[in-house]
Scaffold this motif. Sequence first.
Motif, PDB file in Angstrom:
ATOM      1  N   ILE A  64       5.213 -41.644 -21.822  1.00 25.07           N
ATOM      2  CA  ILE A  64       4.537 -40.288 -20.185  1.00 25.07           C
ATOM      3  C   ILE A  64       3.521 -40.790 -19.047  1.00 25.07           C
ATOM      4  O   ILE A  64       2.525 -41.499 -20.089  1.00 25.07           O
ATOM      5  CB  ILE A  64       4.748 -39.383 -20.626  1.00 25.07           C
ATOM      6  CG1 ILE A  64       6.131 -39.096 -21.995  1.00 25.07           C
ATOM      7  CG2 ILE A  64       4.407 -38.204 -20.050  1.00 25.07           C
ATOM      8  CD1 ILE A  64       7.276 -38.914 -21.183  1.00 25.07           C
ATOM      9  N   VAL A  65       3.936 -40.843 -18.383  1.00 20.79           N
ATOM     10  CA  VAL A  65       2.891 -41.224 -17.289  1.00 20.79           C
ATOM     11  C   VAL A  65       1.936 -40.210 -16.659  1.00 20.79           C
ATOM     12  O   VAL A  65       2.615 -39.519 -15.778  1.00 20.79           O
ATOM     13  CB  VAL A  65       2.929 -42.175 -15.894  1.00 20.79           C
ATOM     14  CG1 VAL A  65       1.636 -42.532 -14.862  1.00 20.79           C
ATOM     15  CG2 VAL A  65       3.297 -43.054 -16.390  1.00 20.79           C
ATOM     16  N   PHE A  66       0.391 -39.135 -17.267  1.00 24.28           N
ATOM     17  CA  PHE A  66      -0.196 -38.161 -16.629  1.00 24.28           C
ATOM     18  C   PHE A  66      -0.063 -38.718 -15.906  1.00 24.28           C
ATOM     19  O   PHE A  66      -1.716 -39.331 -15.485  1.00 24.28           O
ATOM     20  CB  PHE A  66      -0.300 -37.071 -17.617  1.00 24.28           C
ATOM     21  CG  PHE A  66       0.609 -36.814 -18.736  1.00 24.28           C
ATOM     22  CD1 PHE A  66       0.593 -35.532 -18.038  1.00 24.28           C
ATOM     23  CD2 PHE A  66       0.368 -37.602 -19.576  1.00 24.28           C
ATOM     24  CE1 PHE A  66       2.016 -35.281 -19.438  1.00 24.28           C
ATOM     25  CE2 PHE A  66       1.287 -37.712 -20.892  1.00 24.28           C
ATOM     26  CZ  PHE A  66       2.030 -35.780 -20.715  1.00 24.28           C
ATOM     27  N   LEU A  67      -0.543 -37.829 -13.903  1.00 28.89           N
ATOM     28  CA  LEU A  67      -2.039 -37.741 -12.865  1.00 28.89           C
ATOM     29  C   LEU A  67      -2.452 -36.152 -13.206  1.00 28.89           C
ATOM     30  O   LEU A  67      -1.413 -35.578 -12.827  1.00 28.89           O
ATOM     31  CB  LEU A  67      -0.618 -37.820 -11.734  1.00 28.89           C
ATOM     32  CG  LEU A  67      -1.857 -38.621 -10.493  1.00 28.89           C
ATOM     33  CD1 LEU A  67      -2.528 -39.718 -10.823  1.00 28.89           C
ATOM     34  CD2 LEU A  67      -0.775 -38.541  -9.687  1.00 28.89           C
ATOM     35  N   ALA A  68      -3.352 -36.371 -13.783  1.00 28.06           N
ATOM     36  CA  ALA A  68      -4.585 -34.734 -12.594  1.00 28.06           C
ATOM     37  C   ALA A  68      -4.716 -35.214 -11.508  1.00 28.06           C
ATOM     38  O   ALA A  68      -5.478 -36.103 -10.475  1.00 28.06           O
ATOM     39  CB  ALA A  68      -5.615 -34.946 -13.704  1.00 28.06           C
ATOM     40  N   VAL A  69      -3.782 -34.738 -10.367  1.00 27.48           N
ATOM     41  CA  VAL A  69      -4.254 -34.656  -8.689  1.00 27.48           C
ATOM     42  C   VAL A  69      -6.076 -34.001  -8.670  1.00 27.48           C
ATOM     43  O   VAL A  69      -5.412 -32.919  -8.967  1.00 27.48           O
ATOM     44  CB  VAL A  69      -3.411 -34.006  -8.368  1.00 27.48           C
ATOM     45  CG1 VAL A  69      -3.412 -34.292  -6.793  1.00 27.48           C
ATOM     46  CG2 VAL A  69      -1.438 -34.795  -9.345  1.00 27.48           C
ATOM     47  N   ASP A  70      -6.015 -35.139  -7.646  1.00 24.06           N
ATOM     48  CA  ASP A  70      -7.516 -34.759  -7.037  1.00 24.06           C
ATOM     49  C   ASP A  70      -7.836 -33.938  -6.070  1.00 24.06           C
ATOM     50  O   ASP A  70      -8.267 -33.793  -5.669  1.00 24.06           O
ATOM     51  CB  ASP A  70      -9.148 -35.137  -7.557  1.00 24.06           C
ATOM     52  CG  ASP A  70      -8.629 -36.663  -7.710  1.00 24.06           C
ATOM     53  OD1 ASP A  70      -8.222 -36.639  -6.450  1.00 24.06           O
ATOM     54  OD2 ASP A  70      -9.333 -37.502  -8.206  1.00 24.06           O
ATOM     55  N   LEU A  71      -6.531 -34.845  -5.147  1.00 25.01           N
ATOM     56  CA  LEU A  71      -6.241 -34.379  -3.633  1.00 25.01           C
ATOM     57  C   LEU A  71      -4.862 -35.354  -3.511  1.00 25.01           C
ATOM     58  O   LEU A  71      -4.304 -35.862  -3.825  1.00 25.01           O
ATOM     59  CB  LEU A  71      -6.898 -35.676  -3.322  1.00 25.01           C
ATOM     60  CG  LEU A  71      -6.768 -36.004  -1.508  1.00 25.01           C
ATOM     61  CD1 LEU A  71      -7.441 -34.956  -0.908  1.00 25.01           C
ATOM     62  CD2 LEU A  71      -8.062 -37.098  -0.618  1.00 25.01           C
ATOM     63  N   VAL A  72      -4.642 -34.048  -2.706  1.00 27.50           N
ATOM     64  CA  VAL A  72      -3.255 -34.839  -2.145  1.00 27.50           C
ATOM     65  C   VAL A  72      -3.336 -34.757  -0.476  1.00 27.50           C
ATOM     66  O   VAL A  72      -3.799 -33.881   0.085  1.00 27.50           O
ATOM     67  CB  VAL A  72      -2.098 -33.336  -1.732  1.00 27.50           C
ATOM     68  CG1 VAL A  72      -1.025 -33.054  -2.024  1.00 27.50           C
ATOM     69  CG2 VAL A  72      -2.054 -32.502  -3.680  1.00 27.50           C
ATOM     70  N   GLN A  73      -2.668 -35.413   0.131  1.00 30.81           N
ATOM     71  CA  GLN A  73      -2.015 -35.767   1.658  1.00 30.81           C
ATOM     72  C   GLN A  73      -1.468 -36.080   1.895  1.00 30.81           C
ATOM     73  O   GLN A  73      -0.632 -36.815   1.157  1.00 30.81           O
ATOM     74  CB  GLN A  73      -2.791 -37.467   1.273  1.00 30.81           C
ATOM     75  CG  GLN A  73      -3.255 -37.393   3.241  1.00 30.81           C
ATOM     76  CD  GLN A  73      -4.340 -38.878   3.111  1.00 30.81           C
ATOM     77  OE1 GLN A  73      -5.770 -38.958   2.963  1.00 30.81           O
ATOM     78  NE2 GLN A  73      -3.367 -39.790   3.871  1.00 30.81           N
ATOM     79  N   THR A  74      -0.760 -35.644   3.100  1.00 37.64           N
ATOM     80  CA  THR A  74       0.332 -35.664   3.965  1.00 37.64           C
ATOM     81  C   THR A  74       0.320 -36.558   5.171  1.00 37.64           C
ATOM     82  O   THR A  74      -1.301 -36.623   5.742  1.00 37.64           O
ATOM     83  CB  THR A  74       0.934 -34.614   4.546  1.00 37.64           C
ATOM     84  OG1 THR A  74       0.619 -33.174   5.283  1.00 37.64           O
ATOM     85  CG2 THR A  74       1.017 -33.427   2.649  1.00 37.64           C
ATOM     86  N   SER A  75       1.137 -37.246   5.738  1.00 36.29           N
ATOM     87  CA  SER A  75       1.105 -37.986   6.850  1.00 36.29           C
ATOM     88  C   SER A  75       2.423 -37.858   7.420  1.00 36.29           C
ATOM     89  O   SER A  75       3.435 -37.665   7.096  1.00 36.29           O
ATOM     90  CB  SER A  75       0.465 -39.194   6.791  1.00 36.29           C
ATOM     91  OG  SER A  75       0.714 -39.785   6.618  1.00 36.29           O
ATOM     92  N   CYS A  76       2.387 -38.702   8.985  1.00 35.44           N
ATOM     93  CA  CYS A  76       3.354 -37.957   9.810  1.00 35.44           C
ATOM     94  C   CYS A  76       4.724 -38.658   9.000  1.00 35.44           C
ATOM     95  O   CYS A  76       5.885 -38.106   9.698  1.00 35.44           O
ATOM     96  CB  CYS A  76       3.319 -37.952  11.238  1.00 35.44           C
ATOM     97  SG  CYS A  76       2.375 -40.275  11.170  1.00 35.44           S
ATOM     98  N   GLY A  77       4.765 -39.904   8.708  1.00 34.95           N
ATOM     99  CA  GLY A  77       5.545 -40.866   7.947  1.00 34.95           C
ATOM    100  C   GLY A  77       6.781 -41.224   9.130  1.00 34.95           C
ATOM    101  O   GLY A  77       7.842 -41.347   9.164  1.00 34.95           O
TER     102      GLY A  77
END
Length: 184
Positions: free
Chosen positions: A122-135
Amino acid sequence: MAKQFFTIGDRHRDFIAAQKIFFTGSCAAGARVNISPRSTEHLHLLGPNAVAYLDLTGSGSETAAHVKAEGALTLMLCAFDGPPSILRLYGQGRIAFRGTPDYRDFLDRFYGGAEPAGARQIVFLAVDLVQTSCGYAVPLFDHVGERPILDRWAKAKGEEGLRAYRAEKNAVSLDGLPTGFREP
């Protein structure tokens, strides 16, 4: 156009749930950058700052080696249909290998305790930043379905065959970094 957030919000959760594929990006000093596509079938939200995915047996284990060496991990999801958008989850990764309490707890929570064919960690990710962009430059694609090939391969190998394969192919990265992989 890019916006940053410190937690995974409702809109982000909805976006993640609508996608069929995500990509992992990792690297360690002196190693090659690794980018791998994954099905969202095994990606699970754990909270406002945590996600995890069941990682299936493959020909390498670059993500595990990079997480062990440096810890930094990024997941990226793109809208290939509907409104354009890209979502990146940045943070620190952690690996839970087969047989560990975190591995078993994850399987209990999301798979009724059953281990899908070919599961390795299992790969766990402790998220410290969420970024959205236009795509805006992401092309449109139609999702046809999941490929059954890896599942059939894992079932044909059987448990002992998978153990031998992982011991041979998943102990070190392409660049010789140890993955920390171990069988229970």
